[in-house]
Scaffold this motif. Structure first.
Motif, PDB file in Angstrom:
ATOM      1  N   HIS A   1     -21.317  29.801 -55.087  1.00 39.37           N
ATOM      2  CA  HIS A   1     -22.657  29.231 -55.911  1.00 39.37           C
ATOM      3  C   HIS A   1     -23.912  30.155 -55.430  1.00 39.37           C
ATOM      4  O   HIS A   1     -22.849  30.383 -53.543  1.00 39.37           O
ATOM      5  CB  HIS A   1     -23.202  28.041 -55.345  1.00 39.37           C
ATOM      6  CG  HIS A   1     -22.109  27.010 -56.049  1.00 39.37           C
ATOM      7  ND1 HIS A   1     -22.995  26.160 -57.610  1.00 39.37           N
ATOM      8  CD2 HIS A   1     -20.708  25.920 -56.202  1.00 39.37           C
ATOM      9  CE1 HIS A   1     -21.743  26.119 -57.953  1.00 39.37           C
ATOM     10  NE2 HIS A   1     -20.453  25.709 -57.095  1.00 39.37           N
ATOM     11  N   PRO A   2     -24.298  30.551 -55.125  1.00 41.93           N
ATOM     12  CA  PRO A   2     -25.795  31.330 -54.649  1.00 41.93           C
ATOM     13  C   PRO A   2     -26.168  31.032 -53.768  1.00 41.93           C
ATOM     14  O   PRO A   2     -27.304  30.775 -54.402  1.00 41.93           O
ATOM     15  CB  PRO A   2     -26.817  32.249 -56.416  1.00 41.93           C
ATOM     16  CG  PRO A   2     -26.723  30.924 -56.878  1.00 41.93           C
ATOM     17  CD  PRO A   2     -25.193  30.519 -56.856  1.00 41.93           C
ATOM     18  N   ILE A   3     -25.780  30.951 -52.918  1.00 44.15           N
ATOM     19  CA  ILE A   3     -26.302  29.644 -51.686  1.00 44.15           C
ATOM     20  C   ILE A   3     -26.136  31.214 -50.533  1.00 44.15           C
ATOM     21  O   ILE A   3     -25.108  31.912 -50.486  1.00 44.15           O
ATOM     22  CB  ILE A   3     -26.087  28.656 -51.342  1.00 44.15           C
ATOM     23  CG1 ILE A   3     -24.456  28.820 -50.623  1.00 44.15           C
ATOM     24  CG2 ILE A   3     -26.508  27.992 -52.472  1.00 44.15           C
ATOM     25  CD1 ILE A   3     -23.661  27.676 -50.722  1.00 44.15           C
ATOM     26  N   PRO A   4     -27.021  30.759 -49.094  1.00 48.15           N
ATOM     27  CA  PRO A   4     -26.975  31.938 -48.122  1.00 48.15           C
ATOM     28  C   PRO A   4     -25.784  31.820 -47.931  1.00 48.15           C
ATOM     29  O   PRO A   4     -25.154  32.778 -47.086  1.00 48.15           O
ATOM     30  CB  PRO A   4     -27.834  31.306 -47.072  1.00 48.15           C
ATOM     31  CG  PRO A   4     -28.675  30.705 -48.581  1.00 48.15           C
ATOM     32  CD  PRO A   4     -28.112  30.149 -49.023  1.00 48.15           C
ATOM     33  N   GLU A   5     -24.737  30.491 -47.638  1.00 47.46           N
ATOM     34  CA  GLU A   5     -23.541  30.813 -47.010  1.00 47.46           C
ATOM     35  C   GLU A   5     -22.295  31.356 -47.676  1.00 47.46           C
ATOM     36  O   GLU A   5     -21.755  32.040 -47.270  1.00 47.46           O
ATOM     37  CB  GLU A   5     -22.694  29.642 -46.844  1.00 47.46           C
ATOM     38  CG  GLU A   5     -20.922  29.090 -46.426  1.00 47.46           C
ATOM     39  CD  GLU A   5     -20.523  28.124 -47.168  1.00 47.46           C
ATOM     40  OE1 GLU A   5     -19.654  28.167 -47.343  1.00 47.46           O
ATOM     41  OE2 GLU A   5     -21.118  27.244 -47.257  1.00 47.46           O
TER      42      GLU A   5
END
Length: 352
Positions: free
Chosen positions: A154-158
């Motif tokens: 998923h396009p999240i910072p992590e």
């Protein structure tokens, strides 16, 4: 008969008191415990504390709990049943944890990978970007086509941070190689993740990395005669002819610390972000990797543990050629936790 009934009742009362004296610890998992990845690693941590504490604790878990509002009832149920600690092990549980924690102020809530805290809510995570960089070194050397595929979740910072750390490792040893990203928008969906990997293999990728919980991308790589980099746990058994290694989690010692703190009355809300120096993250390297490459990885691993090297040391440029990190400087934790851009050797876009 009356004496027997009194004696039996006494035994039940004593047993009940013994049970209630145990610290009750609950785990909420986003995937199945047999996923061989993210949830599996947390489940190994749960089993670890059971062995460490024995009959001092009682643990329970629920697997495959959807993120978001659906997790509220699970959190509420555990808290209402008197669980002392609840480990919520996925990013999407964050807002439900904060909401339910207000209803049960005496319960300790531990949220993995989030950033919101409260007096009875702490967050915890690991600096997975450290071993990600090391696997990038391996991929950069082992590629022949200079096309390296990355099946992103998923396009999240992590996830973005992990891709960048991996790409920086690739660039360090092979400036000609590019890391091509395809998004699956899944944490655990073997069929979708396999198709994403195949789309990268079809454009010539000869190394496939991933951020999901299943071994499907690695199995796809093996079927194409390519190499693979796993994630979360050692998945060599699923693709032994392709598997180069993986950045892995080791939650047991941290879970032990949290349990001891609660037992001792010393627990406090914090935002924990441990690295290889703490042992919460590490790397496994397979025998497919030449000894010379293993030695290089060992050198960088030791430098990271000793604080002599940081994967996000400048100069670092983004995809548009902008200087994001000047030479000699290092990205702050705040910048790493909010990362929303790709480094210059990544091919792909971040969905907005």
């Amino acid at each position: 008969m009356k004496k027997f009934l009194v004696f039996a009742l006494l035994i039940l009362v004593i047993a009940g008191l013994a049970f209630s004296a145990k610290l009750k610890v609950a785990f909420i998992y986003v995937g199945p415990i047999g996923d061989a990845g993210w949830t599996y690693a947390h489940e190994q941590g749960r089993q670890y504390i059971e062995k460490v504490f024995g009959n001092q604790i009682f643990t329970s878990f629920i697997e495959s709990v959807p993120e978001g509002a659906e997790s509220e009832s699970v959190l509420r149920n555990f808290a209402a049943r008197g669980y002392d600690i609840i480990f919520a092990t996925s990013f999407g549980y964050m807002d439900p944890v904060i909401k339910i924690s207000k209803m049960f102020p005496k319960t300790v809530f531990m949220h993995c990978s989030g950033y919101k805290t409260a007096p009875n809510v702490a967050t915890y995570f690991g600096r997975m970007y450290e071993p990600r960089f090391l696997t990038g070194l391996i991929a950069g050397i082992m590629t022949k086509s200079n096309i390296i595929g990355y099946v992103a979740a998923h396009p999240i910072p992590e996830v973005i941070r992990g891709i960048n750390a991996f790409a920086l490792g690739v660039k360090y040893v092979n400036p000609e190689a590019k890391v091509h990203v395809v998004w699956s928008n899944t944490w655990y969906d073997p069929a979708t993740e396999k198709e994403a990997a195949i789309s990268l293999l079809d454009i010539g990728a000869d190394v496939i990395a991933q951020h999901q919980d299943s071994p499907a991308p690695q199995q796809a790589a093996q079927s194409y005669g390519a190499y693979s980099i796993g994630y979360n746990s050692d998945m060599e058994a699923f693709a032994p002819k392709a598997y180069l290694g993986a950045p892995v989690w080791n939650w047991g010692p941290y879970y032990e610390k949290v349990v001891r703190d609660v037992m001792n009355g010393t627990w406090k809300s914090e935002q924990y972000w441990g690295g290889m120096a703490d042992g919460v993250v590490d790397i496994v390297v397979s025998d497919l990797v030449p000894e010379s490459v293993k030695n290089l990885v060992s050198v960088f691993k030791e430098a990271i543990i000793e604080g002599k090297f940081h994967p996000f040391t400048g100069p670092i440029y983004d995809q548009e050629g902008n200087l994001r990190v000047p030479a000699g400087e290092v990205l702050s934790d705040g910048e790493l936790l909010e990362m929303d851009w790709f480094v210059d050797n990544v091919v792909g876009t971040i969905p907005r």
